[in-house]
Design a protein around this motif. Sequence first.
Motif, PDB file in Angstrom:
ATOM      1  N   PRO A  62       0.820  -1.220   0.000  1.00 51.72           N
ATOM      2  CA  PRO A  62       0.000   0.000   0.000  1.00 51.72           C
ATOM      3  C   PRO A  62       0.851   1.266   0.000  1.00 51.72           C
ATOM      4  N   LEU A  63       2.007   1.233   0.644  1.00 57.53           N
ATOM      5  CA  LEU A  63       2.849   2.421   0.712  1.00 57.53           C
ATOM      6  C   LEU A  63       3.786   2.532  -0.489  1.00 57.53           C
ATOM      7  N   HIS A  64       4.444   1.419  -0.808  1.00 56.60           N
ATOM      8  CA  HIS A  64       5.500   1.498  -1.817  1.00 56.60           C
ATOM      9  C   HIS A  64       5.063   1.054  -3.211  1.00 56.60           C
ATOM     10  N   VAL A 154       9.143   6.440   8.104  1.00 60.86           N
ATOM     11  CA  VAL A 154       9.576   5.794   9.346  1.00 60.86           C
ATOM     12  C   VAL A 154       8.584   6.100  10.482  1.00 60.86           C
ATOM     13  N   ASP A 155       8.087   7.339  10.517  1.00 64.00           N
ATOM     14  CA  ASP A 155       7.092   7.688  11.541  1.00 64.00           C
ATOM     15  C   ASP A 155       5.847   6.822  11.370  1.00 64.00           C
ATOM     16  N   PHE A 156       5.449   6.601  10.120  1.00 62.21           N
ATOM     17  CA  PHE A 156       4.257   5.803   9.826  1.00 62.21           C
ATOM     18  C   PHE A 156       4.454   4.358  10.304  1.00 62.21           C
ATOM     19  N   ILE A 157       5.628   3.780  10.020  1.00 62.81           N
ATOM     20  CA  ILE A 157       5.894   2.391  10.412  1.00 62.81           C
ATOM     21  C   ILE A 157       5.875   2.265  11.942  1.00 62.81           C
ATOM     22  N   ALA A 158       6.482   3.245  12.633  1.00 59.20           N
ATOM     23  CA  ALA A 158       6.549   3.182  14.103  1.00 59.20           C
ATOM     24  C   ALA A 158       5.167   3.354  14.721  1.00 59.20           C
ATOM     25  N   ASP A 159       4.310   4.114  14.070  1.00 63.87           N
ATOM     26  CA  ASP A 159       2.997   4.448  14.623  1.00 63.87           C
ATOM     27  C   ASP A 159       1.981   3.309  14.471  1.00 63.87           C
ATOM     28  N   LEU A 160       2.309   2.325  13.649  1.00 59.26           N
ATOM     29  CA  LEU A 160       1.433   1.172  13.391  1.00 59.26           C
ATOM     30  C   LEU A 160       0.031   1.603  12.938  1.00 59.26           C
ATOM     31  N   THR A 167      -0.609   8.773   9.259  1.00 62.05           N
ATOM     32  CA  THR A 167      -0.962   7.934   8.107  1.00 62.05           C
ATOM     33  C   THR A 167      -1.188   8.814   6.876  1.00 62.05           C
ATOM     34  N   ALA A 168      -1.929   9.918   7.066  1.00 63.90           N
ATOM     35  CA  ALA A 168      -2.224  10.807   5.925  1.00 63.90           C
ATOM     36  C   ALA A 168      -0.930  11.358   5.346  1.00 63.90           C
TER      37      ALA A 168
END
Length: 406
Positions: A62-64, A154-160, A167-168
Amino acid sequence: MNILGPEFNVDPYPLYKRLRESFPLFYFEPLDAHVLSRYTDIEFALRNEAFTVKNYEFQSEPLHGRTFIQMDGTEHSRYRNIVAPSIRGRQLAEKIMPIIEATSARIYDSFISSGKADFAAEYAARFPVLVISGLLGLDPGDEPRFLAWYRSFVDFIADLGQTPAITAKAFETKEAITDHLLPIIRRKRENPGDDLISLMCTHEIDGVQMDDMEIKSFISLLITAGGESTDKMLSLMLRNLLMCPEQMLQVRENRKLIDNAFVESMRYSPVTHRLMRITNAEVEVSGGVIPANSKVVLLLGSAQRDETKFANPDVFDINRPVALEKSFTSSAGHLAFGSGRHFCVGAMLAKAEIEVAFNQLFDRTSAIALNAPEFPRESGMFTRGVGALPIRFTPAAKNTNPHIIL
Ligand code: HEM
């Protein structure tokens, strides 16, 4: 047994030990996943075709976009083989090493004379990401943008996925990367240079070239896969050495030990604590059965402290016997880079980065100490690292021979 609880975030190792001893295979309802914690079971899963990487269809795609991290079998090796040779061996030594050395020197130059720094923010969070940008052949003017993309991912991955604003932002980054990179990819396709994007544009798989979106997706993956682990590992390794000053001195005096300190840091304080897999068949493992189509969580962080594999696993010891020549290959005697087909494609690049980072650090300083009352602790659920690493040091006098210790 809560592998998502606050006590896990503070210190997962006591929980890992209990799991290995008493619940080496258990079903964890909140993730609807079966969990493995012993070294041998995790190694078995990473090398067994019944454990597929379909998990990356929801963890990465979804991200990459779709990349080889989520491919199995021959499709995986065909795509992986486009990139792999260009970031190891002669290519690494001749083309990438100068980029690594110059990037590191430039970052150290920006703070070394001040005698203090937050190593995590000022060096580690920049160095591996800027190396990736350099080897992709991106314009140096793009660096701030590239660093901001990295931070957002990286913030998105850490935030789950818990904070809507984070996320936005990550999905805005996805759009920004696509808009920025597609014209660059098109230009390089018409006028290829000597960089990784040009290579991906011109290389053919069975007579077919990677299309622009495939290349964009792989670059996007590289920003996190090639950035985050090395970023976090740099600070963890320096933190470990600061905690053990006599080992720090050994490494400073014998730079060959940088690799030992790296391998030991990946064992003692690995960055990636969990990988996921999806089974495509029923599998017997650890005295139990995992049904087909199940999610499986592999606790790499636990495997790296498994007492049946490593003596005194809770002790950081760079003098531990280790087969260094294998440690950065898929026959490594540790699991920090994974194992099997998906063994980290960037392991040799990471090794080169760590060697340059620590050689230059030791060359440019004559003493390094923690500049905070307490050593920073790790945190994180999937990947773990320290938030900050304040250090002070005596800048070394200009040294013409990089291996004379000042
Ligand atoms: C200390 C540094 C690093 C650590 C600890 C690390 C760790 C890992 C691990 C555990 C995996 C296996 C994932 C899985 O099996 O699901 C992996 C795969 C991967 N890593 Fe690294 N990594 C590091 C550095 C790098 C670098 C510098 C790059 C840049 C090229 C990179 C790119 C990748 C890619 C593209 C994959 C997917 C490989 C595949 O699916 O075939 N990594 N890494």
